[in-house]
Design an enzyme around this catalytic site. Structure first.
Site, PDB file in Angstrom:
ATOM      1  N   SER A  85      59.794 -62.082 -33.309  1.00 24.17           N
ATOM      2  CA  SER A  85      59.793 -60.687 -33.713  1.00 24.17           C
ATOM      3  C   SER A  85      58.961 -59.930 -32.743  1.00 24.17           C
ATOM      4  O   SER A  85      58.084 -59.013 -32.914  1.00 24.17           O
ATOM      5  CB  SER A  85      59.425 -60.287 -35.205  1.00 24.17           C
ATOM      6  OG  SER A  85      59.621 -58.775 -35.485  1.00 24.17           O
TER       7      SER A  85
ATOM      8  N   LYS B 148      65.610 -55.329 -34.483  1.00 27.68           N
ATOM      9  CA  LYS B 148      65.934 -56.446 -33.554  1.00 27.68           C
ATOM     10  C   LYS B 148      67.023 -57.142 -33.762  1.00 27.68           C
ATOM     11  O   LYS B 148      67.370 -57.732 -32.747  1.00 27.68           O
ATOM     12  CB  LYS B 148      64.647 -57.384 -33.436  1.00 27.68           C
ATOM     13  CG  LYS B 148      63.311 -56.490 -33.020  1.00 27.68           C
ATOM     14  CD  LYS B 148      62.217 -57.697 -33.136  1.00 27.68           C
ATOM     15  CE  LYS B 148      61.079 -57.044 -32.428  1.00 27.68           C
ATOM     16  NZ  LYS B 148      60.205 -56.220 -33.689  1.00 27.68           N
TER      17      LYS B 148
ATOM     18  N   SER C 229      61.271 -54.207 -38.204  1.00 25.23           N
ATOM     19  CA  SER C 229      61.766 -55.304 -37.109  1.00 25.23           C
ATOM     20  C   SER C 229      63.321 -55.567 -37.548  1.00 25.23           C
ATOM     21  O   SER C 229      63.954 -56.533 -36.720  1.00 25.23           O
ATOM     22  CB  SER C 229      61.108 -56.620 -37.530  1.00 25.23           C
ATOM     23  OG  SER C 229      59.667 -56.527 -36.862  1.00 25.23           O
TER      24      SER C 229
END
Length: 179
Positions: A84, A34, A31
């Site tokens: 997320s 991101k 993640s």
């Protein structure tokens, strides 16, 4: 005992390295991808710009988007960074001029500009994919730049927010995911 495979802790004010362990070992970014997804999207869209989700298919963490829903970029940004949401990442990429492939290419260009020379992105969500890697050192370079952006800093400091589609239908509370 630190079990992480790669660590690179730096004092951001002085740039003094506090601790490192395999800082250049290529690892899946998960993640943390991101962060770059958000930076690219923040250059491409205005906060109040309305995007259509179109049709998408994602696995993993989602903010709860539905097909062909109109939603403001700012709500997608919260869903991306606070919750997320893989669905938010995909929608941001598919709405980019040139589509997802151009978006991921821009992510890789930005990584090079930020001296993240051992980072390669294959998708905007961070799902494991062969060849999608970063290092602890590269993540420090990326994160330093991201946190200097007042909008990025404001969004990631938010613990919870209500998101709505552009027609006012509440998607619900977006909060930091717990893993």
């Amino acid at each position: 005992v630190l079990s992480a495979q790669g660590i690179y802790a730096v004092d951001l004010d002085s740039s003094v390295v506090l601790y490192e362990k395999n800082p250049d070992l290529p690892l899946y970014p998960a993640s943390t991808t991101k962060i770059v997804t958000a930076l690219v999207a923040m250059k491409a869209y205005d906060l109040n710009q309305v995007l259509n989700t179109g049709k998408f298919s994602v696995v993993g963490q989602k903010m709860g988007l539905t097909w062909n829903e109109d939603i403001e970029f700012e709500d997608l940004l919260y869903g991306l960074l606070i919750h997320s949401g893989n669905d938010a990442a995909e929608v941001l990429a598919q709405n980019f001029q040139g589509g997802k492939e151009a978006f991921v290419s821009e992510m890789n260009s930005l990584a090079r500009k930020l001296f993240a020379t051992n980072t390669t992105f294959k998708n905007p969500s961070g799902l494991d994919e062969f060849g999608q890697v970063t290092t602890a050192r590269d993540l420090v370079n990326i994160s330093k730049t991201a946190m200097k952006d007042p909008e990025f800093s404001r969004v990631v400091s938010t613990k919870e927010i209500l998101a709505s589609s552009a027609d006012g239908i509440r998607l619900g509370s977006i909060s930091a995911k717990s893993e």
